[in-house]
Design an enzyme around this catalytic site. Structure first.
Site, PDB file in Angstrom:
ATOM      1  N   LYS A 114       0.809  -1.228   0.000  1.00 40.92           N
ATOM      2  CA  LYS A 114       0.000   0.000   0.000  1.00 40.92           C
ATOM      3  C   LYS A 114       0.838   1.272   0.000  1.00 40.92           C
ATOM      4  O   LYS A 114       0.300   2.354  -0.190  1.00 40.92           O
ATOM      5  CB  LYS A 114      -0.933   0.005   1.225  1.00 40.92           C
ATOM      6  CG  LYS A 114      -1.911  -1.179   1.256  1.00 40.92           C
ATOM      7  CD  LYS A 114      -2.901  -1.146   0.103  1.00 40.92           C
ATOM      8  CE  LYS A 114      -3.826  -2.365   0.125  1.00 40.92           C
ATOM      9  NZ  LYS A 114      -4.776  -2.375  -0.993  1.00 40.92           N
TER      10      LYS A 114
ATOM     11  N   LYS B 149       1.231   5.003  -4.980  1.00 37.58           N
ATOM     12  CA  LYS B 149       1.743   3.642  -5.280  1.00 37.58           C
ATOM     13  C   LYS B 149       2.367   3.608  -6.666  1.00 37.58           C
ATOM     14  O   LYS B 149       3.234   2.781  -6.940  1.00 37.58           O
ATOM     15  CB  LYS B 149       0.602   2.616  -5.210  1.00 37.58           C
ATOM     16  CG  LYS B 149       0.019   2.447  -3.830  1.00 37.58           C
ATOM     17  CD  LYS B 149      -1.175   1.496  -3.863  1.00 37.58           C
ATOM     18  CE  LYS B 149      -2.093   1.781  -2.706  1.00 37.58           C
ATOM     19  NZ  LYS B 149      -3.505   1.788  -3.052  1.00 37.58           N
TER      20      LYS B 149
ATOM     21  N   GLU C 106      -6.583  -2.099 -10.255  1.00 35.29           N
ATOM     22  CA  GLU C 106      -7.632  -1.799 -11.237  1.00 35.29           C
ATOM     23  C   GLU C 106      -8.146  -0.389 -11.014  1.00 35.29           C
ATOM     24  O   GLU C 106      -8.951   0.107 -11.810  1.00 35.29           O
ATOM     25  CB  GLU C 106      -8.797  -2.788 -11.084  1.00 35.29           C
ATOM     26  CG  GLU C 106      -8.489  -4.166 -11.609  1.00 35.29           C
ATOM     27  CD  GLU C 106      -9.637  -5.144 -11.415  1.00 35.29           C
ATOM     28  OE1 GLU C 106      -9.880  -5.963 -12.296  1.00 35.29           O
ATOM     29  OE2 GLU C 106     -10.297  -5.077 -10.358  1.00 35.29           O
TER      30      GLU C 106
HETATM   31  C1  LIG Z   1      -7.192  -7.394 -10.149  1.00 37.15           C
HETATM   32  C2  LIG Z   1      -6.851  -6.713  -8.848  1.00 37.15           C
HETATM   33  C3  LIG Z   1      -7.063  -5.360  -8.717  1.00 37.15           C
HETATM   34  C4  LIG Z   1      -6.690  -4.711  -7.531  1.00 37.15           C
HETATM   35  N1  LIG Z   1      -6.797  -3.345  -7.447  1.00 37.15           N
HETATM   36  C5  LIG Z   1      -6.249  -2.708  -6.370  1.00 37.15           C
HETATM   37  C6  LIG Z   1      -6.146  -1.287  -6.344  1.00 37.15           C
HETATM   38  O1  LIG Z   1      -6.571  -0.581  -7.261  1.00 37.15           O
HETATM   39  N2  LIG Z   1      -5.544  -0.710  -5.266  1.00 37.15           N
HETATM   40  C7  LIG Z   1      -5.065  -1.459  -4.225  1.00 37.15           C
HETATM   41  O2  LIG Z   1      -4.519  -0.873  -3.274  1.00 37.15           O
HETATM   42  N3  LIG Z   1      -5.164  -2.805  -4.218  1.00 37.15           N
HETATM   43  C8  LIG Z   1      -5.728  -3.442  -5.273  1.00 37.15           C
HETATM   44  N4  LIG Z   1      -5.789  -4.819  -5.295  1.00 37.15           N
HETATM   45  C9  LIG Z   1      -5.297  -5.580  -4.123  1.00 37.15           C
HETATM   46  C10 LIG Z   1      -6.376  -6.430  -3.460  1.00 37.15           C
HETATM   47  O3  LIG Z   1      -7.196  -5.634  -2.676  1.00 37.15           O
HETATM   48  C11 LIG Z   1      -5.689  -7.518  -2.672  1.00 37.15           C
HETATM   49  O4  LIG Z   1      -4.989  -8.349  -3.575  1.00 37.15           O
HETATM   50  C12 LIG Z   1      -6.655  -8.380  -1.861  1.00 37.15           C
HETATM   51  O5  LIG Z   1      -7.274  -7.628  -0.852  1.00 37.15           O
HETATM   52  C13 LIG Z   1      -5.948  -9.555  -1.212  1.00 37.15           C
HETATM   53  O6  LIG Z   1      -4.920  -9.125  -0.379  1.00 37.15           O
HETATM   54  P1  LIG Z   1      -3.386  -9.504  -0.603  1.00 37.15           P
HETATM   55  O7  LIG Z   1      -3.082  -9.268  -2.068  1.00 37.15           O
HETATM   56  O8  LIG Z   1      -2.651  -8.531   0.255  1.00 37.15           O
HETATM   57  O9  LIG Z   1      -3.190 -10.918  -0.229  1.00 37.15           O
HETATM   58  C14 LIG Z   1      -6.176  -5.470  -6.458  1.00 37.15           C
HETATM   59  C15 LIG Z   1      -6.006  -6.839  -6.604  1.00 37.15           C
HETATM   60  C16 LIG Z   1      -6.304  -7.461  -7.789  1.00 37.15           C
HETATM   61  C17 LIG Z   1      -6.020  -8.937  -7.935  1.00 37.15           C
END
Ligand SMILES: Cc1cc2nc3c(=O)[nH]c(=O)nc-3n(C[C@H](O)[C@H](O)[C@H](O)COP(=O)(O)O)c2cc1C
Length: 217
Positions: free
Chosen positions: A14, A74, A165
């Site tokens: 983050k 980020k 995304e």
């Molecule tokens: C396709 C996709 C889009 C995501 N978009 C964002 C985003 O725009 N900003 C962000 O901070 N996290 C984003 N995430 C992170 C997810 O919130 C995170 O992967 C999920 O909560 C699981 O946590 P972890 O990846 O820490 O295990 C995204 C994850 C994926 C797979």
């Protein structure tokens, strides 16, 4: 890092430490991984824009304002940001280029196999075009496969990453002139070094229980 350690240690970062660049060798390994991503009928319906300079990251950051401001740091403080893009159509020129590349790469060892490959791929694409009518969704799925590989590859190398995304795809397409090239942006991935402000690093992972997510038969 082994697979299980990577799975447990990775998280969506983050906050990044600005000004720290990943070693070129590690980034190159991820490019090799993306380059070799699998795709249905080897369609490779993607393009990857890699920002490795402050100017490049700033261009991508233009798509993370307003509602997407939460992702702006980020992008700006990462070492590298990759915009994973998809083609907007699976046209003849692309199909011809795929076939030619497979030929150059020596995949057609048996007479007639080139024609068979071309016919098979086009039949598959026509099924998506005319019966399922889902060519864009099908191409986008391939891009998400590449995303999955990239995230796991980064984790195994101990590289911090964030899939995003949350960005303005129309703005990014404009900034990178993607639509002129028959492309549109799908998802961003920041890569780099997490900072002290990365609150997610100290939070436990949360997933639904295994017995809800798996069925063994
Ligand atoms: C396709 C996709 C889009 C995501 N978009 C964002 C985003 O725009 N900003 C962000 O901070 N996290 C984003 N995430 C992170 C997810 O919130 C995170 O992967 C999920 O909560 C699981 O946590 P972890 O990846 O820490 O295990 C995204 C994850 C994926 C797979």
């Amino acid at each position: 890092m082994n697979l299980i350690d990577a799975v447990h240690s990775r998280h969506a970062v983050k906050a990044y430490e600005g000004g720290r660049a990943l070693p070129k060798q590690e980034v190159d390994a991820l490019l090799t991984l993306l380059h070799n991503s699998p795709s249905s009928v080897n369609s490779q319906p993607w393009h990857f824009v890699m920002a490795s300079t402050s100017a490049g990251r700033e261009r991508i950051a233009k798509a993370t304002t307003g509602a997407y401001e939460y992702n702006n740091p980020k992008v700006r403080n990462a070492s590298h940001v990759i915009a994973l893009c998809m083609r907007v159509d699976m046209d003849d020129a692309h199909l011809d280029a795929l076939l030619e590349q497979e030929s150059i790469d020596g995949r057609f060892k048996v007479p007639g196999s080139k024609e068979t490959q071309d016919r098979g791929r086009r039949a598959y694409i026509n099924m998506h075009r005319y019966e399922r009518r889902d060519v864009p969704q099908w191409m986008e799925k391939q891009v998400y496969l590449a995303l999955g590989g990239l995230l796991l590859g980064a984790a195994i190398q101990g590289i911090d990453a964030t899939p995003m995304e949350g960005f303005d795809a129309a703005a990014l397409d404009r900034e990178l002139m993607l639509r002129d090239r028959g492309l549109t942006s799908v998802v961003l991935v920041s890569l780099g070094y997490r900072s002290e402000a990365d609150f997610n690093a100290d939070l436990p992972k949360s997933r639904l229980p295994q017995d809800e997510l798996f069925t063994f038969i």
